[in-house]
Design a protein around this motif. Structure first.
Motif, PDB file in Angstrom:
ATOM      1  N   ASN A 124       0.791  -1.155   0.117  1.00 43.02           N
ATOM      2  CA  ASN A 124       0.010   0.013   0.049  1.00 43.02           C
ATOM      3  C   ASN A 124       0.808   1.199   0.077  1.00 43.02           C
ATOM      4  O   ASN A 124       1.470   1.639   0.929  1.00 43.02           O
ATOM      5  CB  ASN A 124      -0.804  -0.006   1.149  1.00 43.02           C
ATOM      6  CG  ASN A 124      -2.051   1.088   1.382  1.00 43.02           C
ATOM      7  OD1 ASN A 124      -1.592   2.054   0.548  1.00 43.02           O
ATOM      8  ND2 ASN A 124      -3.059   0.959   1.924  1.00 43.02           N
ATOM      9  N   ASN A 126      -0.533   4.250  -0.684  1.00 40.17           N
ATOM     10  CA  ASN A 126      -1.516   5.314  -1.108  1.00 40.17           C
ATOM     11  C   ASN A 126      -0.748   6.721  -0.438  1.00 40.17           C
ATOM     12  O   ASN A 126      -0.425   6.666   0.687  1.00 40.17           O
ATOM     13  CB  ASN A 126      -2.794   5.017  -0.042  1.00 40.17           C
ATOM     14  CG  ASN A 126      -3.521   3.954  -1.202  1.00 40.17           C
ATOM     15  OD1 ASN A 126      -3.195   3.651  -2.216  1.00 40.17           O
ATOM     16  ND2 ASN A 126      -4.741   3.414  -0.148  1.00 40.17           N
ATOM     17  N   SER A 150      -1.793  -0.868  -4.332  1.00 43.73           N
ATOM     18  CA  SER A 150      -2.403   0.341  -4.260  1.00 43.73           C
ATOM     19  C   SER A 150      -1.737   1.569  -4.120  1.00 43.73           C
ATOM     20  O   SER A 150      -0.760   1.691  -3.586  1.00 43.73           O
ATOM     21  CB  SER A 150      -3.206   0.231  -2.904  1.00 43.73           C
ATOM     22  OG  SER A 150      -4.320   1.383  -2.754  1.00 43.73           O
ATOM     23  N   TYR A 152      -3.090   5.111  -4.526  1.00 43.81           N
ATOM     24  CA  TYR A 152      -4.100   6.063  -4.704  1.00 43.81           C
ATOM     25  C   TYR A 152      -3.417   7.512  -4.575  1.00 43.81           C
ATOM     26  O   TYR A 152      -2.353   7.719  -3.710  1.00 43.81           O
ATOM     27  CB  TYR A 152      -4.949   5.983  -3.468  1.00 43.81           C
ATOM     28  CG  TYR A 152      -5.877   6.989  -3.172  1.00 43.81           C
ATOM     29  CD1 TYR A 152      -7.018   7.359  -3.772  1.00 43.81           C
ATOM     30  CD2 TYR A 152      -5.557   7.727  -2.003  1.00 43.81           C
ATOM     31  CE1 TYR A 152      -7.834   8.505  -3.250  1.00 43.81           C
ATOM     32  CE2 TYR A 152      -5.972   8.952  -1.591  1.00 43.81           C
ATOM     33  CZ  TYR A 152      -7.229   9.281  -1.906  1.00 43.81           C
ATOM     34  OH  TYR A 152      -8.142  10.297  -1.899  1.00 43.81           O
ATOM     35  N   ASP A 174      -5.707  -7.489  -7.330  1.00 50.04           N
ATOM     36  CA  ASP A 174      -6.418  -6.266  -6.725  1.00 50.04           C
ATOM     37  C   ASP A 174      -5.401  -5.011  -7.069  1.00 50.04           C
ATOM     38  O   ASP A 174      -4.296  -5.005  -6.388  1.00 50.04           O
ATOM     39  CB  ASP A 174      -6.610  -6.298  -5.125  1.00 50.04           C
ATOM     40  CG  ASP A 174      -7.508  -5.140  -4.555  1.00 50.04           C
ATOM     41  OD1 ASP A 174      -7.361  -4.166  -5.157  1.00 50.04           O
ATOM     42  OD2 ASP A 174      -8.331  -5.690  -3.751  1.00 50.04           O
ATOM     43  N   ASN A 176      -5.371  -0.447  -7.333  1.00 45.61           N
ATOM     44  CA  ASN A 176      -5.892   0.664  -6.824  1.00 45.61           C
ATOM     45  C   ASN A 176      -5.103   1.491  -7.577  1.00 45.61           C
ATOM     46  O   ASN A 176      -3.934   1.931  -6.850  1.00 45.61           O
ATOM     47  CB  ASN A 176      -6.065   0.907  -5.482  1.00 45.61           C
ATOM     48  CG  ASN A 176      -6.931   2.158  -5.156  1.00 45.61           C
ATOM     49  OD1 ASN A 176      -7.122   2.839  -5.995  1.00 45.61           O
ATOM     50  ND2 ASN A 176      -7.242   2.342  -3.622  1.00 45.61           N
ATOM     51  N   SER A 178      -6.761   4.880  -8.045  1.00 44.66           N
ATOM     52  CA  SER A 178      -7.589   6.048  -7.839  1.00 44.66           C
ATOM     53  C   SER A 178      -6.434   7.317  -7.542  1.00 44.66           C
ATOM     54  O   SER A 178      -5.667   7.335  -6.873  1.00 44.66           O
ATOM     55  CB  SER A 178      -8.187   5.932  -6.323  1.00 44.66           C
ATOM     56  OG  SER A 178      -8.886   6.823  -6.240  1.00 44.66           O
ATOM     57  N   SER A 200     -10.383  -6.808  -8.743  1.00 42.75           N
ATOM     58  CA  SER A 200     -10.660  -5.452  -8.322  1.00 42.75           C
ATOM     59  C   SER A 200      -9.999  -4.448  -8.694  1.00 42.75           C
ATOM     60  O   SER A 200      -8.583  -4.622  -8.717  1.00 42.75           O
ATOM     61  CB  SER A 200     -10.704  -5.481  -6.772  1.00 42.75           C
ATOM     62  OG  SER A 200     -11.017  -4.104  -6.235  1.00 42.75           O
ATOM     63  N   ASN A 202      -9.877  -0.139  -9.265  1.00 38.82           N
ATOM     64  CA  ASN A 202     -10.269   1.330  -8.953  1.00 38.82           C
ATOM     65  C   ASN A 202      -9.548   2.187  -9.817  1.00 38.82           C
ATOM     66  O   ASN A 202      -8.257   2.126  -9.669  1.00 38.82           O
ATOM     67  CB  ASN A 202     -10.082   1.272  -7.444  1.00 38.82           C
ATOM     68  CG  ASN A 202     -10.731   2.765  -6.908  1.00 38.82           C
ATOM     69  OD1 ASN A 202     -10.948   3.596  -7.528  1.00 38.82           O
ATOM     70  ND2 ASN A 202     -10.791   2.979  -5.505  1.00 38.82           N
ATOM     71  N   THR A 204     -10.921   5.387 -10.078  1.00 41.96           N
ATOM     72  CA  THR A 204     -11.436   6.752  -9.460  1.00 41.96           C
ATOM     73  C   THR A 204     -10.372   8.162 -10.183  1.00 41.96           C
ATOM     74  O   THR A 204      -9.253   7.958  -9.931  1.00 41.96           O
ATOM     75  CB  THR A 204     -11.481   6.812  -8.108  1.00 41.96           C
ATOM     76  OG1 THR A 204     -12.426   6.044  -7.648  1.00 41.96           O
ATOM     77  CG2 THR A 204     -11.986   8.205  -7.617  1.00 41.96           C
ATOM     78  N   ASN A 228     -14.560   0.325  -9.771  1.00 41.25           N
ATOM     79  CA  ASN A 228     -14.828   1.738  -9.414  1.00 41.25           C
ATOM     80  C   ASN A 228     -14.264   2.716 -10.276  1.00 41.25           C
ATOM     81  O   ASN A 228     -13.328   2.976 -10.765  1.00 41.25           O
ATOM     82  CB  ASN A 228     -14.044   1.934  -8.120  1.00 41.25           C
ATOM     83  CG  ASN A 228     -14.634   3.281  -7.206  1.00 41.25           C
ATOM     84  OD1 ASN A 228     -15.062   4.102  -7.767  1.00 41.25           O
ATOM     85  ND2 ASN A 228     -14.378   3.193  -6.034  1.00 41.25           N
TER      86      ASN A 228
END
Length: 360
Positions: A124, A126, A150, A152, A174, A176, A178, A200, A202, A204, A228
């Motif tokens: 992660n 993010n 991820s 983000y 998975d 992300n 975003s 999954s 994302n 965004t 998402n």
């Protein structure tokens, strides 16, 4: 008799019980307690006594996560932690909104701790805005078993960084991205071609994406369960229609999809396993699209129609007929065509509703 056994035999009963407590009881208790503690509390326990320290560090299963979320000087702390033997079997690193994490720290990981990170599965990053494509290349080269990634709110990462990801990490399920405003359709093509088992995704506010990029994902990542697309107003029905290719889709966020029409939503309604659908500010939608969803997605638990003035009580009646046994959250804030109802009236339509918003 060994010297150690002889020493124990010569002890009094009280001393033997104390020794037994230290060597057997404490380790067993620490293993049970340690598995239920947050990592920061677990680290604090190491300072209590040498016995507890030895007991805790002997259980590798307690040291599979490094969590520096929101911590200062996280880059240096990460490097220092990885030098400790207890972290040599890591499965997860969390640097979400951590401060002072830069590309140079990730390059040190590649140089000095490549073997330590070979079993990492979750990463992660993010909010780590100082990390660029260069950092992505460094860290992903160490983590070839990575499954969940991820990053983000990172505006430095581009298609180059995504290319490093897909080249180094073949098992991502998975992802992300975003807020990664500088990834384009090229990244979508890379993801679609390399991650057919993605479950999954994302995207965004990935504002450079077009129908072409999204369609690549929808055509090739057929195992997606969570998608998402929040705050992406550029997509059209050309892409939305292709969402019907996702038979396992359960969670779909289309908030702000200003070009989604009833035609596109009717195609989405073919995703029969949907349990959560966010249509907030999808302003072109009318009863026609929502009724199609009600009839097609009979496992729906969450539905937001916030801000859609084209829906009326007619769609609410069909939702009640088709989804009353599953729907627990319904948001019709700003839906001026739906009349105000009391709690009891709403529960009459949707007996399992526990969260509802009408005309704030």
């Amino acid at each position: 008799m060994r010297i150690e056994e002889k020493a124990v035999a010569e002890m009094g009963d009280g001393e033997q019980q104390k020794m037994m407590w230290s060597r057997e009881t404490i380790p067993r208790v620490m293993k049970i307690v340690g598995a239920r503690l947050h990592q920061r509390d677990l680290v604090s326990l190491l300072l209590v006594s040498p016995w507890i320290h030895r007991a805790l560090v002997s259980y590798s299963s307690l040291w599979l996560v490094l969590d520096f979320r929101e911590k200062n000087k996280a880059g240096e702390r990460l490097i220092a932690a990885l030098s400790l033997p207890r972290y040599h079997h890591l499965k997860e690193i969390n640097l979400e909104f951590a401060q002072d994490v830069e590309d140079r720290h990730l390059e040190v990981l590649r140089t000095e701790f490549h073997g330590t990170l070979q079993n990492l599965e979750r990463l992660n990053l993010n909010g780590c805005q100082k990390i660029s494509d260069k950092g992505i290349e460094a860290i992903t080269s160490c983590c070839r078993k990575l499954k969940i990634f991820s990053i983000y709110w990172n505006v430095r990462v581009t298609d180059v960084g995504i290319n490093h990801l897909v080249e180094n990490c073949k098992h991502i399920s998975d992802l992300n991205l975003s807020g990664c405003k500088n990834v384009s359709d090229k990244s979508m093509q890379l993801i679609a071609n390399n991650y057919p088992e993605l479950t999954s995704l994302n995207l965004t506010r990935c504002i450079k994406l077009t129908d072409v990029g999204l369609q690549q994902i929808l055509l090739k990542c057929s195992l997606l369960q969570t998608l998402n697309l929040y705050a992406l107003s550029s997509f059209t029905d050309k892409a939305y229609r292709t969402i019907s290719n996702l038979p396992h889709l359960r969670f779909l966020d289309l908030c702000g999809s200003q070009h989604l029409s009833d035609e596109g939503l009717t195609c989405i309604a073919k995703c029969k396993d949907l349990v959560s659908l966010n249509l907030t500010w999808c302003v072109r939608i009318t009863d026609v699209g929502v009724i199609a969803v009600a009839k097609g997605c009979r496992s729906l638990e969450f539905l937001s129609l916030f801000g859609i003035i084209g829906v009326t009580d007619k769609c609410l009646e069909v939702l009640s007929s088709c989804c009353s046994n599953t729907l627990t959250t319904l948001d019709v804030n700003g839906c001026i065509g739906i009349k105000r109802r009391s709690r009891d009236e709403l529960l009459g339509l949707f007996p399992y509703l526990n969260c509802f918003k009408v005309h704030s």
